[in-house]
Scaffold this motif. Structure first.
Motif, short mmCIF file in Angstrom:
data_model
loop_
_atom_site.label_atom_id
_atom_site.label_comp_id
_atom_site.label_asym_id
_atom_site.label_seq_id
_atom_site.Cartn_x
_atom_site.Cartn_y
_atom_site.Cartn_z
N VAL A 164 0.80 -1.22 0.00
CA VAL A 164 0.00 0.00 0.00
C VAL A 164 0.84 1.28 0.00
O VAL A 164 0.30 2.36 -0.12
N GLY A 165 2.16 1.15 0.16
CA GLY A 165 3.02 2.33 0.07
C GLY A 165 3.68 2.78 1.37
O GLY A 165 4.22 3.88 1.43
N LYS A 166 3.65 1.94 2.40
CA LYS A 166 4.26 2.32 3.67
C LYS A 166 5.74 2.65 3.51
O LYS A 166 6.21 3.68 4.01
N SER A 167 6.46 1.81 2.83
CA SER A 167 7.90 2.03 2.65
C SER A 167 8.16 3.31 1.86
O SER A 167 9.07 4.07 2.19
N SER B 154 -4.43 1.29 0.13
CA SER B 154 -4.42 1.61 -1.29
C SER B 154 -5.85 1.87 -1.78
O SER B 154 -6.74 1.06 -1.52
N LEU B 155 -6.05 2.96 -2.48
CA LEU B 155 -7.38 3.26 -3.03
C LEU B 155 -7.82 2.21 -4.04
O LEU B 155 -9.01 2.00 -4.23
N GLY B 156 -6.86 1.53 -4.66
CA GLY B 156 -7.19 0.52 -5.65
C GLY B 156 -7.29 -0.89 -5.10
O GLY B 156 -7.38 -1.84 -5.86
N ASN B 157 -7.28 -1.02 -3.77
CA ASN B 157 -7.28 -2.34 -3.15
C ASN B 157 -8.23 -2.36 -1.96
O ASN B 157 -7.87 -1.92 -0.87
N ARG B 158 -9.42 -2.87 -2.18
CA ARG B 158 -10.45 -2.91 -1.13
C ARG B 158 -9.97 -3.69 0.10
O ARG B 158 -10.25 -3.31 1.24
N GLU B 159 -9.23 -4.78 -0.13
CA GLU B 159 -8.74 -5.61 0.98
C GLU B 159 -7.81 -4.80 1.89
O GLU B 159 -7.86 -4.94 3.10
#
Length: 82
Positions: free
Chosen positions: A17-20, A52-57
């Protein structure tokens, strides 16, 4: 430490999701991964929950992390959470 106060910011989020990327941007030193999430939650001064906006999970997992913070921290209403 100089003339500033240290703040322990815990970043939680699902994989990919972009944490790194956020940590690299903020610190330019590279990300740090907490070995023990429970201890990190107990000792944090603030939280950054990432999804992530593109990942509901990943959004559903963000809700799980928020629930963990609520369960483990009696002071969660006074703790900055973004």
């Amino acid at each position: 430490m100089g003339d500033y106060e240290r703040v322990r910011l815990v970043t939680l989020g699902g994989p990919g999701v972009g944490k790194s990327s956020i940590w690299i941007f903020l610190t330019r030193l590279g990300p740090q991964f907490p070995a023990m999430r429970r201890l990190s939650i107990a000792t944090a001064h603030a939280f950054l929950i990432v999804y992530s906006l593109g990942n509901r999970e990943s959004f559903e997992l963000a809700k799980v992390f928020f629930d963990e913070i609520q369960e483990q921290r009696g002071d969660f209403q006074e703790t900055p959470i973004a």
